[in-house]
Scaffold this motif. Structure first.
Motif, PDB file in Angstrom:
ATOM      1  N   ARG A  41       0.856  -1.201   0.000  1.00 63.37           N
ATOM      2  CA  ARG A  41       0.000   0.000   0.000  1.00 63.37           C
ATOM      3  C   ARG A  41       0.884   1.241   0.000  1.00 63.37           C
ATOM      4  NH1 ARG A  41      -0.663   1.549   5.571  1.00 63.37           N
ATOM      5  NH2 ARG A  41       0.162  -0.042   6.995  1.00 63.37           N
ATOM      6  N   SER A  42       0.268   2.359  -0.392  1.00 59.72           N
ATOM      7  CA  SER A  42       1.020   3.601  -0.545  1.00 59.72           C
ATOM      8  C   SER A  42       1.483   4.152   0.795  1.00 59.72           C
ATOM      9  CB  SER A  42       0.149   4.644  -1.257  1.00 59.72           C
ATOM     10  OG  SER A  42       0.829   5.877  -1.345  1.00 59.72           O
ATOM     11  N   ILE A  43       2.781   4.455   0.896  1.00 55.13           N
ATOM     12  CA  ILE A  43       3.314   5.112   2.094  1.00 55.13           C
ATOM     13  C   ILE A  43       4.266   6.243   1.743  1.00 55.13           C
ATOM     14  CG2 ILE A  43       3.120   3.005   3.481  1.00 55.13           C
ATOM     15  CD1 ILE A  43       6.223   2.795   3.251  1.00 55.13           C
ATOM     16  N   LEU A  69      -5.463  11.124   0.299  1.00 53.71           N
ATOM     17  CA  LEU A  69      -6.002  12.009  -0.738  1.00 53.71           C
ATOM     18  C   LEU A  69      -5.813  11.418  -2.130  1.00 53.71           C
ATOM     19  CD1 LEU A  69      -4.814  15.505   0.568  1.00 53.71           C
ATOM     20  CD2 LEU A  69      -7.138  14.587   0.594  1.00 53.71           C
ATOM     21  N   VAL A  70      -4.629  10.870  -2.379  1.00 50.71           N
ATOM     22  CA  VAL A  70      -4.360  10.286  -3.696  1.00 50.71           C
ATOM     23  C   VAL A  70      -5.251   9.078  -3.935  1.00 50.71           C
ATOM     24  CG1 VAL A  70      -2.606   9.104  -5.086  1.00 50.71           C
ATOM     25  CG2 VAL A  70      -2.009  11.165  -3.807  1.00 50.71           C
ATOM     26  N   GLU A  71      -5.459   8.265  -2.904  1.00 52.68           N
ATOM     27  CA  GLU A  71      -6.321   7.093  -3.042  1.00 52.68           C
ATOM     28  C   GLU A  71      -7.774   7.498  -3.314  1.00 52.68           C
ATOM     29  OE1 GLU A  71      -7.652   3.128  -0.479  1.00 52.68           O
ATOM     30  OE2 GLU A  71      -5.998   4.401   0.206  1.00 52.68           O
ATOM     31  N   ARG A  72      -8.197   8.598  -2.710  1.00 53.20           N
ATOM     32  CA  ARG A  72      -9.597   9.008  -2.835  1.00 53.20           C
ATOM     33  C   ARG A  72      -9.866   9.754  -4.143  1.00 53.20           C
ATOM     34  NH1 ARG A  72     -14.083   9.668   0.320  1.00 53.20           N
ATOM     35  NH2 ARG A  72     -15.438  11.440  -0.137  1.00 53.20           N
ATOM     36  N   ARG A  93      -5.964  14.759 -10.043  1.00 50.93           N
ATOM     37  CA  ARG A  93      -6.788  15.774  -9.385  1.00 50.93           C
ATOM     38  C   ARG A  93      -6.090  16.348  -8.156  1.00 50.93           C
ATOM     39  NH1 ARG A  93     -12.819  14.074  -7.961  1.00 50.93           N
ATOM     40  NH2 ARG A  93     -12.718  13.641 -10.193  1.00 50.93           N
ATOM     41  N   ALA A  94      -5.398  15.488  -7.399  1.00 48.36           N
ATOM     42  CA  ALA A  94      -4.699  15.973  -6.206  1.00 48.36           C
ATOM     43  C   ALA A  94      -3.589  16.950  -6.579  1.00 48.36           C
ATOM     44  CB  ALA A  94      -4.131  14.789  -5.428  1.00 48.36           C
ATOM     45  N   GLN A 116      -1.236   4.125 -13.263  1.00 48.63           N
ATOM     46  CA  GLN A 116      -1.999   2.963 -13.686  1.00 48.63           C
ATOM     47  C   GLN A 116      -1.266   1.652 -13.411  1.00 48.63           C
ATOM     48  OE1 GLN A 116      -2.806   3.878 -17.794  1.00 48.63           O
ATOM     49  NE2 GLN A 116      -4.521   5.179 -17.291  1.00 48.63           N
ATOM     50  N   HIS A 117       0.041   1.731 -13.119  1.00 50.74           N
ATOM     51  CA  HIS A 117       0.803   0.533 -12.835  1.00 50.74           C
ATOM     52  C   HIS A 117       0.655   0.084 -11.388  1.00 50.74           C
ATOM     53  CE1 HIS A 117       2.806   0.420 -16.689  1.00 50.74           C
ATOM     54  NE2 HIS A 117       3.101   1.690 -16.579  1.00 50.74           N
ATOM     55  N   VAL A 118       0.058   0.917 -10.538  1.00 52.25           N
ATOM     56  CA  VAL A 118      -0.040   0.576  -9.129  1.00 52.25           C
ATOM     57  C   VAL A 118      -1.122  -0.463  -8.914  1.00 52.25           C
ATOM     58  CG1 VAL A 118      -0.500   1.471  -6.819  1.00 52.25           C
ATOM     59  CG2 VAL A 118       0.738   2.874  -8.461  1.00 52.25           C
ATOM     60  N   GLU A 119      -0.804  -1.522  -8.201  1.00 49.78           N
ATOM     61  CA  GLU A 119      -1.811  -2.529  -7.877  1.00 49.78           C
ATOM     62  C   GLU A 119      -2.712  -2.023  -6.763  1.00 49.78           C
ATOM     63  OE1 GLU A 119      -2.201  -5.389  -9.314  1.00 49.78           O
ATOM     64  OE2 GLU A 119      -0.500  -5.296 -10.673  1.00 49.78           O
ATOM     65  N   PRO A 120      -4.005  -2.332  -6.795  1.00 44.73           N
ATOM     66  CA  PRO A 120      -4.896  -1.900  -5.723  1.00 44.73           C
ATOM     67  C   PRO A 120      -4.537  -2.577  -4.419  1.00 44.73           C
ATOM     68  CG  PRO A 120      -6.018  -3.424  -7.216  1.00 44.73           C
ATOM     69  CD  PRO A 120      -4.692  -3.131  -7.843  1.00 44.73           C
TER      70      PRO A 120
END
Length: 393
Positions: free
Chosen positions: A125-127, A257-260, A265-266, A389-393
């Motif tokens: 996950r994003s950190i 914010l980036v996830e939402r 947009r962020a 777009q390369h980031v896995e959920p």
């Protein structure tokens, strides 16, 4: 992994505290060295020169020592390099001290971002925004201590060596918990000079704009308030604190914010805020208005660099699924070094450009350039969409 995440977060904070400690004492260093605004701008180009030349070496050091030992070594050197600029009696010695300061900064920066990317990948996950938020928290703590030192007229030749010693100890302790990545036995060392993939060049360009605005504000905000608006030394130093405070807040909540809202947009919203802040700075008639403008600039550019480094790490490993380690040890360092070189080239240009424009016209005109680059972030935010777009959920 939880321990590794908090350890690398503390490393980011220590790195930022060195930056914040130095930034608030720039007016003192300028007066002690007896240099003009133009000469100061020339001298402030040397940290970026040193960083640009030294950053590609970080991958080789990590390959030889392992990521943990390399991070500990480079972070300690970065902390120690905080002291020499305070003892520089003139322009030539100041340039030399700042060259060493920038060299150590660049190598430690690449090493910690490579570890951050690998930690993010293993966690799944994003950190990265949060890690850069911790860097901004470190800048805030360092600049707050520097503000107090400036307000009470503490000699920087006492303040900066004490800060360097304390931060060196904290950095060494923090590095005990980071990931201990090692290259595969017999693996080839990374090249001496790393270039990012072509797909990362637009990301480097938007990072260029953000780092220019960030670096110009960190290096020149205190000088601007003192010289252009007649603020006291304490108030001028406090402006740096306001700037770093908004950056820290934005980055600490940036992952959510980036996830939402998505990266485009962020970043575009941030660019609008930074443009508004730059406009407030150049039209300010009172220090309080300029401080508000610098705070908005910090808020607006905060997320650009974390997203650029995260994209650089993915570009290197070809979009490796988060949670899996990359082959061959600290693989992201080569691509991160390349993108960082592009991004931080603006750190090379910003101080000298700001000083040169200020010498020819005024610091107000210099911050007009910052405002224009903030506007460019709004227009270029779309380049982050393909990378994300390369980031896995």
């Amino acid at each position: 992994m939880r321990q590794a995440r908090w350890a690398i977060a503390l490393v980011f904070a220590v790195h930022g505290a060195v930056t914040g400690s130095f930034a608030t004492r720039i007016p003192w260093i300028q007066d002690h060295a007896g240099v003009s605004s133009g000469q100061l701008g020339f001298a402030l180009a040397f940290p970026a020169i040193g960083a640009a030349l030294a950053m590609p070496l970080a991958g080789r050091i990590s390959h030889r020592l392992g990521a943990r030992a390399a991070q500990r070594f480079l972070l300690a050197l970065w902390c120690i390099s905080l002291a020499p600029p305070a003892f520089s009696p003139g322009l030539s010695t100041l340039c030399l001290a700042l060259f060493g300061y920038g060299s150590m900064s660049g190598m430690a920066d690449v090493a910690m971002n490579a570890l951050g990317v690998e930690t993010e990948r293993r966690l799944g996950r994003s950190i990265m925004s949060g890690l850069h938020g911790m860097w901004s928290v470190g800048v805030l703590v360092g600049s707050a201590a520097g503000t107090a030192a400036a307000h009470t007229d503490v000699d920087a030749r006492l303040h900066l060596p004490l800060a360097a010693g304390l931060l060196t100890v904290l950095g060494i302790l923090a590095c005990r918990g980071v990931l201990d990545l090692r290259s595969t036995p017999g693996g080839q060392p990374p090249p001496r000079f790393a270039l990012p993939p072509r797909s990362a060049l637009p990301i480097g360009a938007i990072g260029f704009c953000a780092v220019f605005a960030e670096g110009a504000s960190l290096d020149w905000a205190a000088v601007y308030l003192r010289d252009a608006l007649g603020a006291s030394a304490g108030a001028a130093a406090a402006c740096t604190t306001a700037f770093t405070c908004t950056m820290a807040i934005a980055r600490l909540i940036g992952d959510a914010l980036v996830e939402r809202f998505g990266p485009v947009r962020a970043i575009r919203t941030g660019g609008v805020l930074a443009t508004l802040g730059g406009t407030m700075v150049v039209t300010a008639a009172h220090p309080a208005a300029a401080m508000g403008g610098f705070a908005l600039i910090g808020l607006g550019v905060a997320l650009v660099v974390p997203l650029a480094f995260a994209a650089a790490g993915r570009a290197k490993t070809g979009g490796v699924t988060p949670g899996r380690s990359s082959a061959g040890g600290p693989a992201p360092s080569q691509s991160i070094a390349g993108v960082a070189t592009i991004t931080y080239t603006s750190g090379l240009i910003a101080p000298s450009a700001m000083g040169s424009i200020a010498y020819a016209t005024s610091l107000t005109v210099s911050f007009g350039l910052v405002t224009a680059l903030a506007c460019a972030i709004v227009l270029a935010a779309g380049v982050l969409r393909p990378a994300q777009q390369h980031v896995e959920p």
